[in-house]
Motif scaffolding. Sequence first.
Motif, short mmCIF file in Angstrom:
data_model
loop_
_atom_site.label_atom_id
_atom_site.label_comp_id
_atom_site.label_asym_id
_atom_site.label_seq_id
_atom_site.Cartn_x
_atom_site.Cartn_y
_atom_site.Cartn_z
N TYR A 169 14.01 -49.89 -26.70
CA TYR A 169 14.87 -49.97 -25.51
C TYR A 169 16.05 -49.01 -25.64
O TYR A 169 16.51 -48.72 -26.74
CB TYR A 169 15.44 -51.38 -25.34
N GLY A 170 16.56 -48.57 -24.49
CA GLY A 170 17.84 -47.88 -24.44
C GLY A 170 18.92 -48.94 -24.35
O GLY A 170 18.86 -49.81 -23.47
N ARG A 171 19.89 -48.93 -25.24
CA ARG A 171 20.89 -49.99 -25.29
C ARG A 171 21.83 -49.96 -24.09
O ARG A 171 22.03 -48.92 -23.46
CB ARG A 171 21.69 -49.91 -26.60
N VAL A 172 22.41 -51.12 -23.81
CA VAL A 172 23.25 -51.32 -22.64
C VAL A 172 24.73 -51.34 -23.04
O VAL A 172 25.09 -51.94 -24.05
CB VAL A 172 22.90 -52.64 -21.93
N LEU A 173 25.56 -50.70 -22.25
CA LEU A 173 27.02 -50.77 -22.42
C LEU A 173 27.64 -51.10 -21.08
O LEU A 173 27.42 -50.40 -20.08
CB LEU A 173 27.57 -49.45 -22.94
N PHE A 174 28.40 -52.19 -21.04
CA PHE A 174 29.11 -52.59 -19.82
C PHE A 174 30.51 -51.97 -19.85
O PHE A 174 31.23 -52.13 -20.83
CB PHE A 174 29.22 -54.11 -19.72
N VAL A 175 30.89 -51.29 -18.78
CA VAL A 175 32.19 -50.62 -18.71
C VAL A 175 33.02 -51.23 -17.59
O VAL A 175 32.56 -51.32 -16.44
CB VAL A 175 32.03 -49.10 -18.49
N ILE A 176 34.24 -51.62 -17.92
CA ILE A 176 35.16 -52.25 -16.96
C ILE A 176 36.38 -51.37 -16.77
O ILE A 176 37.00 -50.92 -17.74
CB ILE A 176 35.61 -53.64 -17.46
#
Length: 392
Positions: free
Chosen positions: A286-293
Amino acid sequence: MATLIQRQFVVLSFITAFLFVMTGVLSLGGNRIAISSSAIQQAASHISSLAILGWMGQEIPVLSETVQAQADDRTNSVTGFLFRLATNIQPGDLRSLLGRELPGMVTTEDARFVVQGKGASLADFYLEYPAHPRQVADQSQVVPIVEPKPEDTKKSGEAKPAPVPNSITDGKKIVYIYNSHNRESWFSETKPVGTSVDHPTRNISLISKHLSEALNDRGIGSDVSTDDIYQQLLNKKMHYSFSYAESLQVVKAATEKNKELYYFFDLHRDTAPRERTTVTIKGKTYGRVLFVIGKRNKSYEKNEAFATELHELMEKMYPELSRGVMEKGAKTDHGEYNQSLSPGSLLIEIGGTENSVQESKNTAEALADVFATYYQQAEKVGKTVSYEPAKR
């Protein structure tokens, strides 16, 4: 002596009157121009306890006699503190002056991990657009992609999962997926042109479409934008930095057509190296996930709480798939990312330039699993899952 005391009294009177007037103005103005507590906190964080004791020692001599402050006078002086508070530049730290103009010199104080996934690092922090307008990849440089034939898919036994009979969202489309940087692509699909790894068709929009399909298959009503934001900017002769302003108009138009929309996912592709953007879970990559706020959104805490819940659930369902939840400060990049639209609005990085389309699609399916589980759990515990449109 009497004259000196009178002068000091007059000066103190003027200062007191000035502070009184300013307090009244700020109160009448609803504190709109007040210095934010976060700005004061950031500035104060660079002041040592010894410096504070040194200031107090000017009024309490015994402290000066007991504590010998050895800190840098430039950073720990009252004037240094006030200068930093006014300009957000740290005296003696050249990075704070150059950080927002030169990539790679960004100070970490305006960006931090709220929740840090395994292997995640602030070194992954990057500017959302280069200093010059991006170019579209030359078609002559595009790596040819062989699309599988329908009959090949049937032979392999990979059938598309059947739609869930009962819609979890009661037939309502509540999720809208779009791409502010819709032409972000991968090295497997195109060759870089300058600092850009873009492609007009083989890009992140493919992942958005796949995510929308995966959500619909799991009973979560969703829709996906087909707008080519980059082309719209070219047509309007606008700089690439206006991508979010352009995508905002697209999202607003979608909400006018469908008032039920509450969750808005802006998908991106990161630029971090493969070892940081890739994970293998049960033999699947998988391509990893990064949540940006973005903290420029005044209600960013709600978006941040939502992202944190998704991260924690993802850690349980797909360990190490999430790189975490990152804040970008109010003075970094765009800092808002259209997240003031709704508490359910997120910017989600999926994989990086060294990942493949299939790895990113695998992530889209995992993200759909996580969100569907989140939504069902929220309903079971009676959590508010509002369809009321946010103020737009």
